[in-house]
Structure formats: structure tokens, C-alpha cells
Scaffold this motif. Sequence first.
Motif, PDB file in Angstrom:
ATOM      1  N   THR A 122       0.789  -1.231   0.000  1.00 50.57           N
ATOM      2  CA  THR A 122       0.000   0.000   0.000  1.00 50.57           C
ATOM      3  C   THR A 122       0.824   1.285   0.000  1.00 50.57           C
ATOM      4  N   GLY A 123       2.110   1.200   0.351  1.00 47.18           N
ATOM      5  CA  GLY A 123       2.915   2.414   0.496  1.00 47.18           C
ATOM      6  C   GLY A 123       2.566   3.205   1.740  1.00 47.18           C
ATOM      7  N   ARG A 124       1.867   2.562   2.677  1.00 41.31           N
ATOM      8  CA  ARG A 124       1.381   3.240   3.881  1.00 41.31           C
ATOM      9  C   ARG A 124       1.914   2.516   5.113  1.00 41.31           C
ATOM     10  N   THR A 125       2.352   3.297   6.098  1.00 36.82           N
ATOM     11  CA  THR A 125       2.877   2.677   7.306  1.00 36.82           C
ATOM     12  C   THR A 125       1.819   1.749   7.885  1.00 36.82           C
ATOM     13  N   PRO A 126       2.194   0.535   8.335  1.00 42.29           N
ATOM     14  CA  PRO A 126       1.196  -0.514   8.587  1.00 42.29           C
ATOM     15  C   PRO A 126       0.079  -0.166   9.552  1.00 42.29           C
ATOM     16  N   TYR A 127       0.332   0.640  10.583  1.00 38.23           N
ATOM     17  CA  TYR A 127      -0.741   0.970  11.520  1.00 38.23           C
ATOM     18  C   TYR A 127      -1.911   1.663  10.817  1.00 38.23           C
ATOM     19  N   ARG A 128      -1.674   2.287   9.688  1.00 37.99           N
ATOM     20  CA  ARG A 128      -2.777   2.900   8.936  1.00 37.99           C
ATOM     21  C   ARG A 128      -3.711   1.838   8.355  1.00 37.99           C
ATOM     22  N   THR A 129      -3.175   0.675   8.050  1.00 43.00           N
ATOM     23  CA  THR A 129      -3.881  -0.306   7.225  1.00 43.00           C
ATOM     24  C   THR A 129      -4.701  -1.307   8.021  1.00 43.00           C
ATOM     25  N   GLY A 130      -4.624  -1.247   9.351  1.00 44.55           N
ATOM     26  CA  GLY A 130      -5.321  -2.206  10.185  1.00 44.55           C
ATOM     27  C   GLY A 130      -4.494  -3.412  10.565  1.00 44.55           C
ATOM     28  N   VAL A 131      -3.226  -3.450  10.144  1.00 40.58           N
ATOM     29  CA  VAL A 131      -2.337  -4.573  10.450  1.00 40.58           C
ATOM     30  C   VAL A 131      -1.181  -4.043  11.288  1.00 40.58           C
ATOM     31  N   GLU A 132      -1.195  -4.357  12.585  1.00 40.63           N
ATOM     32  CA  GLU A 132      -0.187  -3.809  13.485  1.00 40.63           C
ATOM     33  C   GLU A 132       0.866  -4.827  13.898  1.00 40.63           C
ATOM     34  N   SER A 133       0.540  -6.123  13.839  1.00 37.47           N
ATOM     35  CA  SER A 133       1.476  -7.163  14.230  1.00 37.47           C
ATOM     36  C   SER A 133       1.229  -8.383  13.342  1.00 37.47           C
ATOM     37  N   TRP A 134       1.906  -9.495  13.634  1.00 37.39           N
ATOM     38  CA  TRP A 134       1.653 -10.698  12.846  1.00 37.39           C
ATOM     39  C   TRP A 134       0.236 -11.195  13.141  1.00 37.39           C
ATOM     40  N   ILE A 135      -0.377 -11.837  12.148  1.00 36.00           N
ATOM     41  CA  ILE A 135      -1.780 -12.226  12.241  1.00 36.00           C
ATOM     42  C   ILE A 135      -1.887 -13.715  12.549  1.00 36.00           C
ATOM     43  N   PRO A 136      -2.462 -14.091  13.691  1.00 32.82           N
ATOM     44  CA  PRO A 136      -2.605 -15.516  14.027  1.00 32.82           C
ATOM     45  C   PRO A 136      -3.619 -16.210  13.126  1.00 32.82           C
ATOM     46  N   ASP A 137      -3.532 -17.534  13.082  1.00 36.75           N
ATOM     47  CA  ASP A 137      -4.497 -18.332  12.331  1.00 36.75           C
ATOM     48  C   ASP A 137      -5.919 -18.040  12.799  1.00 36.75           C
ATOM     49  N   ASP A 138      -6.824 -17.941  11.829  1.00 40.54           N
ATOM     50  CA  ASP A 138      -8.262 -17.755  12.062  1.00 40.54           C
ATOM     51  C   ASP A 138      -8.608 -16.408  12.691  1.00 40.54           C
ATOM     52  N   SER A 139      -7.629 -15.520  12.787  1.00 46.05           N
ATOM     53  CA  SER A 139      -7.914 -14.178  13.281  1.00 46.05           C
ATOM     54  C   SER A 139      -8.740 -13.411  12.255  1.00 46.05           C
ATOM     55  N   ARG A 140      -9.542 -12.478  12.737  1.00 49.38           N
ATOM     56  CA  ARG A 140     -10.312 -11.626  11.834  1.00 49.38           C
ATOM     57  C   ARG A 140      -9.570 -10.336  11.487  1.00 49.38           C
TER      58      ARG A 140
END
Length: 500
Positions: free
Chosen positions: A103-121
Amino acid sequence: MPPGTLQVHRDAITGTATAVIVLAVLLLVAALSGASASAQAASDRHNVLVIYVDDLGFGDTGVYGHRVVKTPHIDGLAAEGIRFTQFYAPSALCSPSRAGLLTGRTPYRTGVESWIPDDSRVHLGRRETTLADLAKARGYRTAVIGKWHLNGGLHMRDVPQPRDFGFDYQYGLAAWVKNASVADSTELPRRGPMFPDNMYRNNEPVGVTDKYSAELVSDEAIGWLQASSDPFFLLLTYSEVHTPIASPPAYLDAYREYLSDEAKHNPFLYYFDWRNRPWRGRGEYYANISFLDAQLGRVIGHLRDQKILDNTLIVFSSDNGPVTDAALTPWELGMAGETGGLRGKKRFLFEGGIRVPGIIRYPHRIEAGRVEHRAVTALDIFPTLAEWLDVDVEPRVPLDGQSLWPLIDGDSFERDKALYWSIPTPDGMEFAVREGPWKMILDSYGVPRHLFDLSNDWYEVNNLLDREPAIRERLLLAYRSIRRSVENDPLAAARKTSPR
């Protein structure tokens, strides 16, 4: 490139995709230009290959100074393109880093702040515009082949998937390699080759496989490339060198002198069963890097054989720093990543966690063998591709990267804002900001804790926080300004009012 500038975005307020508008503009351009002109424009379009590997450290390849590991294909990309000595991942972890790249956007902007666990929403925000969207706006066919890890799983029906972000085709795994027959074995310690059984093709499970991950990914990539001669955008995302590391015996044999007797006698030991066993040596890690190199070399070789390599813009980098032999969790045991002496590792905001290999090959505009020392980031790839494709993006949506073409073309290149990172870390240092040679690291409360002059101290040994109050205050203002922008981001605000 085809005439005329296109615009692509997903609306920041209503969330309505503007694909219909883009298509209408494309049809209008085609009608005005005529069929022959359109055919000529298509033939002039150059391809895009973005290779994003997993956990490969700044010092893990030959061209970046590793004294043992052989990486001829990665080294070859550098010899034929531009190699960056200060190339930064958007994050020190995989999921946010991938969100930033796309996205060219720092990750906190995108809704993804850390690694995503299995089955996480948790997932990449639906309204985000990606590299694939840019390419589709120009009529490219698009694919992501390899690791995705921008949602809780490729099997999930109620979260956005690659097709929702501009990708026509998907193959690979959600996060990391799994093999149920090994993991569920009643034999202790468990043994068996880690052939992934968690691959998906267009979000449908592939099932049991008989090859290691990198080879499967290269097979699929070459097959997809062979399916059409149309211009393409391919995001090629190998899961190597992420645990569990697994390589064919020939690669283990090549680094046999770096294997302990434990590893030699137990070559297929399941990685979770390494705990409280003797040290296995570095050879398995070295072998996996060379295996990765050989597999991405197959894709590059295919492009060369088809005589389209020089008409392909290639970007190569890693999603974050390496897992070193200083294990902090059980899944890190047996790893041997190299930061090139830089402080820190994966999950930390010191240089070892975020400074990574970075190479761009494009002989039409890049002199072979060039080495660039100015600081750049994977966030810059989005605006660089947007400019190259002549695609405008929604001006209301802030970007944190900027186009690298002025730097590549030898023109003046000055960053218009400080570099910025944010991630929950084991040591509580959640934020970092860099302006010029100065880098400041702040804790989760936004309190400055470290200040380094990277022009004289790459290794972040001398904390100058108390000795440079003016610099500290200047970087603190830059940090606060960017953080306010992130917290008031229009797409983040839209997710809060209409989460989808």
C-alpha cells in the motif's frame, strides 16, 4: 507506457470501489487510440516482478557480505541493478511489513499492526489500494504466488482475500509451512520432510504435496508466466527462511561441515522437537538460503529464456530482519540469521530488525552494479510503481513512501517526511523515527529512549539522547506529527464507522 493518466482508489468515505470508473476510462482510451494503437501500447508495457522473501537478514547473502552462504542469483540481481545499503522494511514483522509494501502506507494505517494468528479476523483494510490495483488499472494480469499472511487464513470466507486487492490469481500459503502428517505423528521426536499441505490455489486447498515450499512456489510462478504473453504484475513471496526451515538433502550436503552430528543423524527432525536437544549447527539455515536463491533463480532464468527479463522491473527485498541464534521463543531454535553486525533482530526496531537487503533491476533506467547509500524503504515501491505506470491514486489517502525515480535517475532526492516505524516489541520500544542520519526509538508511551547518529554509528552503540537535545526535540516533533496523521487516517476512520 500507454498514453494518458489513470486514477485508481477505493473511496475513503463510502468504501465503494472505483473499478467501474477505471474500466470506463480504459475503454475510452482504447476507443480514441484505435485498435492498432492499443496493441502497440500493450507491447510496450513492461512487466513487474516483486520478490519478497521471509526473515532474510541484512547480512544473509553473499552480496551483502555473508562469508559462507552462496547466493549467486541474488548476487546477480545486484550486479545487474542497484543495491541499497540502507533499505528498510516497513516493519520488523511479516504481516505489517507486507501491508506496508502493498500500500505504500505505514502498517498501523492499514489495520495490520502485528503478525496475524491463524483464524484471526484481523486483515488488510478492504479499502486499501495495492500494487496489484495499480497494475490492473493499466490492464496487467496480476498474481500473488507464495506467502500471503494479510488475514487469518486463505480458507476464510468472511474476510478479504487476495482477489479483493487486485490479484487475479493466488497460490501459496497463509503464513508458514505446515505438514499435518509430521505434526500429528505419535512418534517422538517427530520426523518427516516438511512438504507443505496447507497450500491454496485461488483460495481452494491444494492438499498433500511432494516438494518443499520454495520449489512449489517457483513451479507455480513459471506455470502462471507461461500461461499468457500479456504484461504481468507478479508478487512472488517465498516463505523461506522462516521456520520451519526445510531444504532438499543436496543443499544440506553442501553445508555439511556446518552441521553438528545431531543434525547429520536427524535430518528430518520436526523443528518443534528441537527443544532441549543438542545444537544442530548453522548448516540447515545456510542450506535454506541457498535453496531459496536457486528457486528464485529458476523464475529469473525463465524470464531470461523467454527474452523478457530486461523488459521486467524487478524488486527484491525481505519483509524484516532475521531470526538469529539468540533464540527468544521455541520456534526460533536452530536459526542462524545474520544482521551484518547490526543491533537487534526480527521483532525489534533496532537496525537489525528493519534494515534488509534491497535490490532493483531494470536495465532501461538503472546502471548495472550501482550501489546506493541513501535511505529508502519498501513503502517507496508503491509510489514508484504508480509513477512508472502513470496511475494517480486517491489524494485524500496519505502515503508514507515516495517515488524513487528521482534517486534512480540521478536527480535530486530529498525525503519529504521522516521515516517512521511502529510495532509492539518484546522490549517495549514501539516507535522509531528517522530523519537524515538521526534515528530515535521511543517506547509504547511515546517517550524517547534512544537517539543514534547512523552516519557514524550504524551499530547503534552510542545513545546520544541526553547529548543532543535539539535533535531529540526535532525528531520528537516529527514523530508526533506522523503519529497524529496515522491516528487520523481517513481509511482507518472509515473502518471504525463501517467495519467490513
